[in-house]
Design a protein around this motif. Structure first.
Motif, PDB file in Angstrom:
ATOM      1  N   ALA A  98     -44.262 -71.300  -2.602  1.00 10.10           N
ATOM      2  CA  ALA A  98     -43.452 -71.954  -1.576  1.00 10.10           C
ATOM      3  C   ALA A  98     -41.986 -72.016  -1.990  1.00 10.10           C
ATOM      4  O   ALA A  98     -41.090 -71.801  -1.162  1.00 10.10           O
ATOM      5  N   LEU A  99     -41.728 -72.294  -3.256  1.00  9.97           N
ATOM      6  CA  LEU A  99     -40.341 -72.355  -3.734  1.00  9.97           C
ATOM      7  C   LEU A  99     -39.659 -70.994  -3.648  1.00  9.97           C
ATOM      8  O   LEU A  99     -38.537 -70.876  -3.124  1.00  9.97           O
TER       9      LEU A  99
ATOM     10  N   THR B 275     -39.158 -69.970   0.034  1.00  8.14           N
ATOM     11  CA  THR B 275     -38.120 -70.748   0.703  1.00  8.14           C
ATOM     12  C   THR B 275     -36.727 -70.317   0.268  1.00  8.14           C
ATOM     13  O   THR B 275     -35.820 -70.166   1.097  1.00  8.14           O
TER      14      THR B 275
ATOM     15  N   PHE C 205     -40.801 -74.407   3.430  1.00  5.83           N
ATOM     16  CA  PHE C 205     -41.639 -74.770   2.291  1.00  5.83           C
ATOM     17  C   PHE C 205     -43.020 -75.212   2.759  1.00  5.83           C
ATOM     18  O   PHE C 205     -44.047 -74.751   2.244  1.00  5.83           O
TER      19      PHE C 205
ATOM     20  N   THR D 220     -35.333 -75.689   5.303  1.00  5.55           N
ATOM     21  CA  THR D 220     -35.937 -75.731   3.966  1.00  5.55           C
ATOM     22  C   THR D 220     -37.272 -76.459   3.993  1.00  5.55           C
ATOM     23  O   THR D 220     -38.267 -75.992   3.414  1.00  5.55           O
TER      24      THR D 220
END
Length: 226
Positions: free
Chosen positions: A18-19, A22, A157, A153
């Motif tokens: 996810a990081l 994103t 995410f 964001t």
């Protein structure tokens, strides 16, 4: 072994995916969203439609074609061969590619909306003072679009965390490599381990609720300021 210790590799992989997704979406989605918001090109509608396709496309359809593209006989196989591999499918890199494409509208659309809300007069003032396009964007548009960045964001995410169909198609269920939380739930259900599935599902429901609440809070705060 406790449940947390058992699913920790899946949690860590999910957060990492996810990081990375994103960050990539914000970096590459910013110029795309800016172009969609400000360009008068005849291609804007077609590009916007392409970006929005994942909203209505079944995840397994996108995952199927990505599996072919990332496989040994596709472009992904050719790229993997440069590094001594055979395929980008069933790898973390493949998960990132799939996640970026599937979560694209959840980042680009909030950014586009934010850029469209930037008053044209402020940009024109910056240009008359000698600012370049980049300087006007950095000093005027980007600060005003901050709520859009926060929303993009959060949604990017959260949407990546909840993906299932795409990651299952191109990543499978390889522990420590492609097994994310959504796949872990599916795996526990197949094993009839209902308690473990309940705990993970409840945690993801709580995460989803907090994400939506945060998005609404950002939107409300923005409206109050306006």
């Amino acid at each position: 072994m406790t449940l947390l210790a058992e699913i920790w590799p899946a949690i860590r992989l999910t957060i990492l995916l996810a990081l990375v997704t994103t960050v990539l979406l914000v970096v590459f989605g910013t110029p795309l969203a800016w172009w969609l918001a400000r360009s008068r090109s005849k291609w804007v509608t077609l590009v916007a439609a392409f970006v929005a396709v994942p909203l209505v496309l079944p995840p397994t359809v996108l995952g199927f074609y990505l599996l072919i593209a990332l496989g040994p006989d596709g472009p992904g196989g050719m790229i993997a061969s440069w590094f001594g591999g055979r395929t980008l499918a069933f790898s973390f890199t493949g998960l990132v590619i799939g996640s970026v494409l599937y979560s694209l509208p959840f980042v680009v659309q909030p950014l586009r909306n934010a850029f469209e809300a930037v008053p044209e007069e402020l940009l024109e003032v910056a240009y008359t003072l000698g600012a370049s396009t980049w300087q006007a964007f950095r000093t005027v548009a980007a600060p005003l679009a901050r709520p859009g960045y926060l929303t993009a964001t959060v949604l990017g995410f959260a949407h990546t965390v909840g993906e299932f169909g795409v990651v299952l198609m191109i990543g499978g269920n390889i522990p420590g490599r492609t097994k994310v939380l959504s796949i872990a739930i599916y795996d526990y259900v197949e094993q009839l381990r209902w308690t473990e599935a309940h705990w993970i599902a409840a945690g993801m429901i709580a995460f989803a609720f907090l994400t939506v609440a945060a998005t609404f809070a950002i939107d409300r705060r923005t409206r109050v300021r306006l």
